[in-house]
Design a protein around this motif. Structure first.
Motif, PDB file in Angstrom:
ATOM      1  N   TYR A  68       0.826  -1.214   0.000  1.00  7.75           N
ATOM      2  CA  TYR A  68       0.000   0.000   0.000  1.00  7.75           C
ATOM      3  C   TYR A  68       0.862   1.267   0.000  1.00  7.75           C
ATOM      4  O   TYR A  68       0.610   2.176  -0.800  1.00  7.75           O
ATOM      5  N   PRO A  69       1.879   1.358   0.861  1.00 10.05           N
ATOM      6  CA  PRO A  69       2.716   2.558   0.827  1.00 10.05           C
ATOM      7  C   PRO A  69       3.424   2.774  -0.517  1.00 10.05           C
ATOM      8  O   PRO A  69       3.581   3.908  -0.960  1.00 10.05           O
ATOM      9  N   ALA A  70       3.845   1.697  -1.170  1.00  9.03           N
ATOM     10  CA  ALA A  70       4.493   1.852  -2.477  1.00  9.03           C
ATOM     11  C   ALA A  70       3.506   2.422  -3.489  1.00  9.03           C
ATOM     12  O   ALA A  70       3.841   3.335  -4.256  1.00  9.03           O
ATOM     13  N   TYR A  71       2.295   1.891  -3.499  1.00  8.59           N
ATOM     14  CA  TYR A  71       1.254   2.384  -4.407  1.00  8.59           C
ATOM     15  C   TYR A  71       0.983   3.871  -4.158  1.00  8.59           C
ATOM     16  O   TYR A  71       0.951   4.677  -5.097  1.00  8.59           O
ATOM     17  N   GLU A  72       0.821   4.249  -2.895  1.00  6.96           N
ATOM     18  CA  GLU A  72       0.547   5.645  -2.560  1.00  6.96           C
ATOM     19  C   GLU A  72       1.751   6.539  -2.857  1.00  6.96           C
ATOM     20  O   GLU A  72       1.579   7.697  -3.231  1.00  6.96           O
ATOM     21  N   SER A  73       2.950   6.017  -2.692  1.00  4.10           N
ATOM     22  CA  SER A  73       4.153   6.800  -2.982  1.00  4.10           C
ATOM     23  C   SER A  73       4.259   7.112  -4.473  1.00  4.10           C
ATOM     24  O   SER A  73       4.619   8.226  -4.859  1.00  4.10           O
ATOM     25  N   LYS A 119       3.976  -4.833  15.138  1.00  2.00           N
ATOM     26  CA  LYS A 119       4.626  -4.192  13.993  1.00  2.00           C
ATOM     27  C   LYS A 119       3.591  -3.850  12.928  1.00  2.00           C
ATOM     28  O   LYS A 119       3.628  -2.761  12.346  1.00  2.00           O
ATOM     29  N   THR A 120       2.652  -4.755  12.684  1.00  2.36           N
ATOM     30  CA  THR A 120       1.581  -4.502  11.717  1.00  2.36           C
ATOM     31  C   THR A 120       0.762  -3.288  12.130  1.00  2.36           C
ATOM     32  O   THR A 120       0.486  -2.404  11.309  1.00  2.36           O
ATOM     33  N   LEU A 121       0.367  -3.235  13.389  1.00  6.85           N
ATOM     34  CA  LEU A 121      -0.411  -2.093  13.872  1.00  6.85           C
ATOM     35  C   LEU A 121       0.391  -0.792  13.770  1.00  6.85           C
ATOM     36  O   LEU A 121      -0.149   0.253  13.381  1.00  6.85           O
ATOM     37  N   PHE A 122       1.675  -0.848  14.086  1.00  9.34           N
ATOM     38  CA  PHE A 122       2.531   0.334  13.981  1.00  9.34           C
ATOM     39  C   PHE A 122       2.639   0.806  12.529  1.00  9.34           C
ATOM     40  O   PHE A 122       2.513   2.007  12.245  1.00  9.34           O
ATOM     41  N   LEU A 123       2.845  -0.131  11.602  1.00  8.55           N
ATOM     42  CA  LEU A 123       2.961   0.250  10.193  1.00  8.55           C
ATOM     43  C   LEU A 123       1.648   0.798   9.652  1.00  8.55           C
ATOM     44  O   LEU A 123       1.643   1.728   8.841  1.00  8.55           O
ATOM     45  N   LEU A 124       0.526   0.225  10.094  1.00 11.14           N
ATOM     46  CA  LEU A 124      -0.772   0.774   9.693  1.00 11.14           C
ATOM     47  C   LEU A 124      -0.941   2.188  10.237  1.00 11.14           C
ATOM     48  O   LEU A 124      -1.437   3.079   9.537  1.00 11.14           O
ATOM     49  N   TRP A 125      -0.549   2.401  11.480  1.00 11.58           N
ATOM     50  CA  TRP A 125      -0.633   3.731  12.070  1.00 11.58           C
ATOM     51  C   TRP A 125       0.232   4.723  11.289  1.00 11.58           C
ATOM     52  O   TRP A 125      -0.160   5.869  11.076  1.00 11.58           O
ATOM     53  N   LEU A 126       1.406   4.273  10.858  1.00 15.77           N
ATOM     54  CA  LEU A 126       2.285   5.146  10.077  1.00 15.77           C
ATOM     55  C   LEU A 126       1.697   5.482   8.714  1.00 15.77           C
ATOM     56  O   LEU A 126       1.759   6.621   8.269  1.00 15.77           O
ATOM     57  N   ALA A 127       1.125   4.490   8.046  1.00 17.45           N
ATOM     58  CA  ALA A 127       0.779   4.629   6.634  1.00 17.45           C
ATOM     59  C   ALA A 127      -0.622   5.171   6.361  1.00 17.45           C
ATOM     60  O   ALA A 127      -0.800   5.914   5.399  1.00 17.45           O
TER      61      ALA A 127
END
Length: 164
Positions: A68-73, A119-127
């Motif tokens: 998802y972050p790559a797509y949004e980037s 880690k999943t929750l943290f990355l979701l919070w970041l992204a």
């Protein structure tokens, strides 16, 4: 009890409306004859089960933190303005730091219960744009630290200017 079932029905209706905007979920619902909300909830629960019990937790968390972050980037590259770009540049910097720290502490991570869930929750919070975690870290940690580490741009010597 009645208010709980009403709230659940309302959340399910909102999820159904959101999923209906995507052709993928409409096609899945038509093909397997199971409501798209149940398919989405089942996929999320399966993902969480696999991550929690560490069946390919590292792979799934890394993939979720990348796709998802790559797509949004890639979309942000085409949008004018620094605000969206700042979100994704900060995300990728933090993501790289997390991956690097994880590499060096792999033996500790392996024994940490539910590490990949956190880690999943943290990355979701970041992204996710609803939380803007990467932007918060940029404003409250990166910007103040970089301001202390380097002088303001007006005081930076021009090293590229040739001496006459």
């Amino acid at each position: 009890m009645d208010t709980i079932s009403i709230a659940i029905a309302q959340y399910e209706s909102n999820l159904d409306r959101s999923l209906s905007q995507h052709k993928f979920f409409r096609d899945i619902e038509a093909r397997i004859n199971i409501r798209k909300t149940y398919v989405a909830i089942g996929a999320v629960l399966l993902f969480l089960f696999l991550v929690y019990f560490n069946f390919a937790g590292q792979l799934l968390t890394g993939l979720m933190g990348w796709a998802y972050p790559a797509y949004e980037s890639f979309k942000a590259v085409e949008v004018p303005g620094a605000h969206v770009k700042r979100q994704w540049f900060t995300y990728w910097s933090i993501f790289g730091l997390v991956q690097t720290l994880e590499y060096f502490s792999r033996s500790i991570v392996y024994w940490a219960p539910a590490y990949y869930v956190f880690k999943t929750l943290f990355l979701l919070w970041l992204a996710l744009p609803q939380f803007k975690g990467a932007e918060m870290i940029y404003l409250h940690a990166v910007l103040p630290l970089s301001a202390r580490a380097s002088p303001p741009p007006a005081q930076t010597p021009n090293v590229l200017k040739k001496d006459k």
